[in-house]
Write a protein that holds these residues in place. Structure first.
Motif, PDB file in Angstrom:
ATOM      1  N   VAL A 145       5.746  -5.251 -10.661  1.00 53.10           N
ATOM      2  CA  VAL A 145       5.943  -4.835  -9.851  1.00 53.10           C
ATOM      3  C   VAL A 145       6.487  -6.707  -8.847  1.00 53.10           C
ATOM      4  O   VAL A 145       5.539  -6.824  -8.957  1.00 53.10           O
ATOM      5  N   GLU A 146       7.387  -6.908  -8.540  1.00 54.87           N
ATOM      6  CA  GLU A 146       7.402  -8.646  -8.199  1.00 54.87           C
ATOM      7  C   GLU A 146       6.945  -9.106  -7.170  1.00 54.87           C
ATOM      8  O   GLU A 146       6.525  -9.424  -7.095  1.00 54.87           O
ATOM      9  N   SER A 147       8.075  -7.924  -5.982  1.00 57.53           N
ATOM     10  CA  SER A 147       7.631  -8.439  -4.932  1.00 57.53           C
ATOM     11  C   SER A 147       8.095  -6.966  -3.710  1.00 57.53           C
ATOM     12  O   SER A 147       8.707  -6.327  -3.984  1.00 57.53           O
ATOM     13  N   TYR A 148       7.398  -7.231  -2.732  1.00 59.30           N
ATOM     14  CA  TYR A 148       8.017  -6.056  -2.172  1.00 59.30           C
ATOM     15  C   TYR A 148       7.352  -6.733  -0.089  1.00 59.30           C
ATOM     16  O   TYR A 148       6.792  -5.860   0.759  1.00 59.30           O
ATOM     17  N   HIS A 149       7.694  -8.201   0.173  1.00 63.30           N
ATOM     18  CA  HIS A 149       7.676  -8.559   1.368  1.00 63.30           C
ATOM     19  C   HIS A 149       7.952  -8.209   2.739  1.00 63.30           C
ATOM     20  O   HIS A 149       8.371  -8.154   3.716  1.00 63.30           O
ATOM     21  N   LEU A 150       9.765  -7.303   1.737  1.00 59.49           N
ATOM     22  CA  LEU A 150      10.312  -6.478   3.264  1.00 59.49           C
ATOM     23  C   LEU A 150      10.466  -5.051   2.747  1.00 59.49           C
ATOM     24  O   LEU A 150      10.609  -4.722   4.170  1.00 59.49           O
ATOM     25  N   HIS A 151       9.734  -4.086   2.344  1.00 59.28           N
ATOM     26  CA  HIS A 151       8.868  -3.298   2.535  1.00 59.28           C
ATOM     27  C   HIS A 151       8.938  -2.440   4.156  1.00 59.28           C
ATOM     28  O   HIS A 151       7.788  -3.314   4.644  1.00 59.28           O
ATOM     29  N   PRO A 152       9.905  -1.449   4.658  1.00 57.39           N
ATOM     30  CA  PRO A 152       9.584  -1.673   6.343  1.00 57.39           C
ATOM     31  C   PRO A 152       8.226  -1.071   7.079  1.00 57.39           C
ATOM     32  O   PRO A 152       8.232  -1.321   7.621  1.00 57.39           O
ATOM     33  N   VAL A 153       7.814  -0.229   6.064  1.00 57.93           N
ATOM     34  CA  VAL A 153       6.028  -0.222   6.038  1.00 57.93           C
ATOM     35  C   VAL A 153       5.366  -1.201   6.125  1.00 57.93           C
ATOM     36  O   VAL A 153       4.351  -1.291   7.413  1.00 57.93           O
ATOM     37  N   LEU A 154       5.459  -2.125   5.291  1.00 51.93           N
ATOM     38  CA  LEU A 154       5.072  -3.142   5.834  1.00 51.93           C
ATOM     39  C   LEU A 154       5.234  -4.084   6.471  1.00 51.93           C
ATOM     40  O   LEU A 154       4.292  -4.649   7.872  1.00 51.93           O
ATOM     41  N   VAL A 155       6.183  -4.308   6.956  1.00 54.09           N
ATOM     42  CA  VAL A 155       7.157  -5.457   8.244  1.00 54.09           C
ATOM     43  C   VAL A 155       5.634  -4.528   9.348  1.00 54.09           C
ATOM     44  O   VAL A 155       5.848  -4.922  10.534  1.00 54.09           O
ATOM     45  N   GLU A 156       6.469  -3.226   9.938  1.00 56.58           N
ATOM     46  CA  GLU A 156       6.322  -2.670  10.667  1.00 56.58           C
ATOM     47  C   GLU A 156       4.738  -2.772  10.686  1.00 56.58           C
ATOM     48  O   GLU A 156       4.269  -2.882  11.879  1.00 56.58           O
ATOM     49  N   LEU A 293      -4.725  -6.604   6.854  1.00 56.29           N
ATOM     50  CA  LEU A 293      -4.327  -5.200   6.107  1.00 56.29           C
ATOM     51  C   LEU A 293      -5.647  -4.502   5.022  1.00 56.29           C
ATOM     52  O   LEU A 293      -5.700  -3.492   5.760  1.00 56.29           O
ATOM     53  N   ASN A 294      -6.142  -5.033   4.562  1.00 53.34           N
ATOM     54  CA  ASN A 294      -7.312  -4.649   3.720  1.00 53.34           C
ATOM     55  C   ASN A 294      -6.908  -3.498   3.245  1.00 53.34           C
ATOM     56  O   ASN A 294      -5.808  -3.739   2.424  1.00 53.34           O
ATOM     57  N   SER A 295      -7.471  -2.664   3.513  1.00 55.19           N
ATOM     58  CA  SER A 295      -7.330  -0.916   3.003  1.00 55.19           C
ATOM     59  C   SER A 295      -6.931  -0.176   4.175  1.00 55.19           C
ATOM     60  O   SER A 295      -6.352   1.218   4.363  1.00 55.19           O
ATOM     61  N   ASP A 296      -6.007  -0.740   5.015  1.00 58.12           N
ATOM     62  CA  ASP A 296      -5.008   0.264   5.904  1.00 58.12           C
ATOM     63  C   ASP A 296      -3.910   1.020   5.576  1.00 58.12           C
ATOM     64  O   ASP A 296      -3.554   0.668   4.496  1.00 58.12           O
ATOM     65  N   PRO A 297      -4.084   2.558   5.658  1.00 55.44           N
ATOM     66  CA  PRO A 297      -3.464   3.016   5.338  1.00 55.44           C
ATOM     67  C   PRO A 297      -2.088   2.513   4.913  1.00 55.44           C
ATOM     68  O   PRO A 297      -0.919   3.927   4.055  1.00 55.44           O
ATOM     69  N   ALA A 298      -1.778   2.890   6.067  1.00 55.41           N
ATOM     70  CA  ALA A 298       0.147   1.568   5.913  1.00 55.41           C
ATOM     71  C   ALA A 298       0.231   0.458   5.175  1.00 55.41           C
ATOM     72  O   ALA A 298       1.650   1.063   3.957  1.00 55.41           O
ATOM     73  N   TYR A 299      -0.626   0.356   4.422  1.00 54.63           N
ATOM     74  CA  TYR A 299      -0.591  -1.129   3.139  1.00 54.63           C
ATOM     75  C   TYR A 299      -0.580  -0.030   2.227  1.00 54.63           C
ATOM     76  O   TYR A 299       0.268  -0.669   0.994  1.00 54.63           O
ATOM     77  N   MET A 300      -1.657   1.237   1.630  1.00 54.60           N
ATOM     78  CA  MET A 300      -1.994   1.917   0.882  1.00 54.60           C
ATOM     79  C   MET A 300      -0.454   2.648   0.565  1.00 54.60           C
ATOM     80  O   MET A 300       0.213   2.893  -0.945  1.00 54.60           O
ATOM     81  N   ALA A 301      -0.068   2.942   1.731  1.00 54.27           N
ATOM     82  CA  ALA A 301       1.212   3.862   1.233  1.00 54.27           C
ATOM     83  C   ALA A 301       2.474   2.510   0.522  1.00 54.27           C
ATOM     84  O   ALA A 301       3.540   3.106  -0.231  1.00 54.27           O
ATOM     85  N   VAL A 302       2.540   1.904   1.408  1.00 51.06           N
ATOM     86  CA  VAL A 302       2.840   0.600   0.794  1.00 51.06           C
ATOM     87  C   VAL A 302       2.909   0.494  -0.730  1.00 51.06           C
ATOM     88  O   VAL A 302       4.323   0.326  -1.725  1.00 51.06           O
ATOM     89  N   LEU A 303       2.275   0.167  -1.485  1.00 50.45           N
ATOM     90  CA  LEU A 303       1.867   0.211  -2.853  1.00 50.45           C
ATOM     91  C   LEU A 303       2.038   1.220  -3.676  1.00 50.45           C
ATOM     92  O   LEU A 303       2.134   0.893  -4.287  1.00 50.45           O
ATOM     93  N   SER A 304       2.234   2.541  -2.747  1.00 48.12           N
ATOM     94  CA  SER A 304       2.025   3.486  -3.548  1.00 48.12           C
ATOM     95  C   SER A 304       3.307   3.800  -3.575  1.00 48.12           C
ATOM     96  O   SER A 304       4.241   4.159  -4.802  1.00 48.12           O
ATOM     97  N   ASP A 305       4.029   3.738  -2.144  1.00 49.18           N
ATOM     98  CA  ASP A 305       5.342   3.598  -2.594  1.00 49.18           C
ATOM     99  C   ASP A 305       6.145   2.670  -4.195  1.00 49.18           C
ATOM    100  O   ASP A 305       7.076   2.936  -5.018  1.00 49.18           O
ATOM    101  N   VAL A 306       5.927   1.136  -3.917  1.00 49.02           N
ATOM    102  CA  VAL A 306       6.549   0.723  -4.669  1.00 49.02           C
ATOM    103  C   VAL A 306       6.170   0.868  -6.463  1.00 49.02           C
ATOM    104  O   VAL A 306       6.581   0.288  -7.417  1.00 49.02           O
ATOM    105  N   VAL A 307       4.778   0.926  -6.207  1.00 45.75           N
ATOM    106  CA  VAL A 307       3.822   1.819  -7.946  1.00 45.75           C
ATOM    107  C   VAL A 307       5.045   3.096  -8.148  1.00 45.75           C
ATOM    108  O   VAL A 307       5.237   2.512  -9.804  1.00 45.75           O
TER     109      VAL A 307
END
Length: 319
Positions: A145-156, A293-307
């Motif tokens: 995964v090269e980047s996820y800088h504009l993932h809507p959940v991350l931005v939110e 962000l640490n282990s915030d569920p929102a950040y985990m959702a971003v990582l899960s989605d891009v994976v």
């Protein structure tokens, strides 16, 4: 039999104790030991953070565990099983160690994701290159995964953190529009600009998107934590920016939003919370920082989605 896909979660790494700082620093310096003064300075910085606690290692461990939980919770019946492994750039388990662990467990397909949303060939690109080379040597099909800088959940998630701290400023009597929001990230050598590297543009895009979500117009971007080498690094540094805001622009309220970092670690807990905060006090600036962000569920959702997206691409390439 359920297919398994390995997930190599990569981060910069940090020593596990003060005793490990010298070996860690030597690895960063490509095998060249630090001078006594350099070693003392780094140890002093760690000791200043809650008496030498090493939060990056703990945070990374928790993030890997939390991502595993997120992937498990989203797994449907008969769906592929994801198994997370950790790989660090400058500490054990190294990136290569994580890939070898996958191979020992019989993993033949893997996704790599770095705990950093923005791509540079000198940062994320380096992680993925090492992982891919080791995976190929181990007979593992690999996609990164090269980047996820504009993932809507991350931005939110980042936008909410900015808005929450602006609320805190208002509670102390500061006007929301009077707070200058400083987005920041780890500086890199200036030569990336002539290389057409996307790092700076991705960071500015995230900053704009987060500002839009939080309803912020009074913002700018700055850099931090530059390395001490002979070549020039991207600037201005946040310390210089704070001086300019106080001396030239008469700004009184500043919100630090280090969007290039996803964890509380040295560059956040020392460079911002101690060093920048001390300078702000000298300049009579009121400085706050958004929560990491640490282990915030929102950040985990971003990582899960891009994976999961990357795993789908891996399957498509196989067909």
């Amino acid at each position: 039999m359920t297919a398994k896909i390995g997930v190599l979660v990569m981060s910069y790494g940090t020593p596990e104790s003060l005793e490990g700082v010298e070996a860690y620093y030597t690895h960063i310096r490509r095998g060249n030991p630090p001078t006594a003064d350099q070693l003392k300075e780094l140890k002093d910085r760690y000791e200043a953070i809650v008496g030498g606690v090493f939060p990056l290692r703990e945070n990374t461990d928790r993030q890997v565990e939390a991502l595993q939980e997120a992937l498990d919770n989203e797994r449907g019946g008969g769906e592929v099983e994801f198994v997370c492994y950790q790989g660090l750039k400058h500490a054990s388990p190294f990136i290569e160690d994580g890939v070898e662990a996958m191979a020992r467990d019989g993993i033949t397909e893997a996704v790599g994701v770095v705990l950093a949303p923005h791509y540079s060939v000198m940062s994320v690109g380096g992680y993925l290159k090492r992982a891919k080379e080791k995976a190929e040597a181990c007979g593992i099909r690999f996609i990164g995964v090269e980047s996820y800088h504009l993932h809507p959940v991350l931005v939110e998630a980042l936008g909410k953190r900015v808005a929450d701290k602006l609320d805190a400023f208002e509670e102390t009597g500061a006007g929301r529009e009077d707070v200058r929001v400083l987005f920041s990230a780890h500086s890199l050598p200036e030569r990336i600009l002539s290389m057409g590297d996307p790092y700076r543009d991705q960071l500015l895009a995230t900053s704009q998107a987060v500002a839009d979500v939080a309803g912020v117009k009074n913002w700018q971007f700055t850099w931090q934590s530059a390395g001490r080498t002979s070549e020039p690094w991207l600037g201005p540094d946040i310390l210089d920016t704070l001086r300019e805001l106080a001396d030239d622009q008469q700004v009184k309220y500043v919100l630090s939003a280090p969007i290039g970092f996803v964890s509380d670690h040295l560059e956040v807990l020392y460079d911002l919370d101690i060093e920048a905060q001390a300078l702000a006090g000298e300049l009579d600036l009121r400085l706050m920082r958004i929560d990491s962000l640490n282990s915030d569920p929102a950040y985990m959702a971003v990582l899960s989605d891009v994976v999961r997206q990357a795993a789908c691409e891996l399957k498509v390439k196989q067909q």
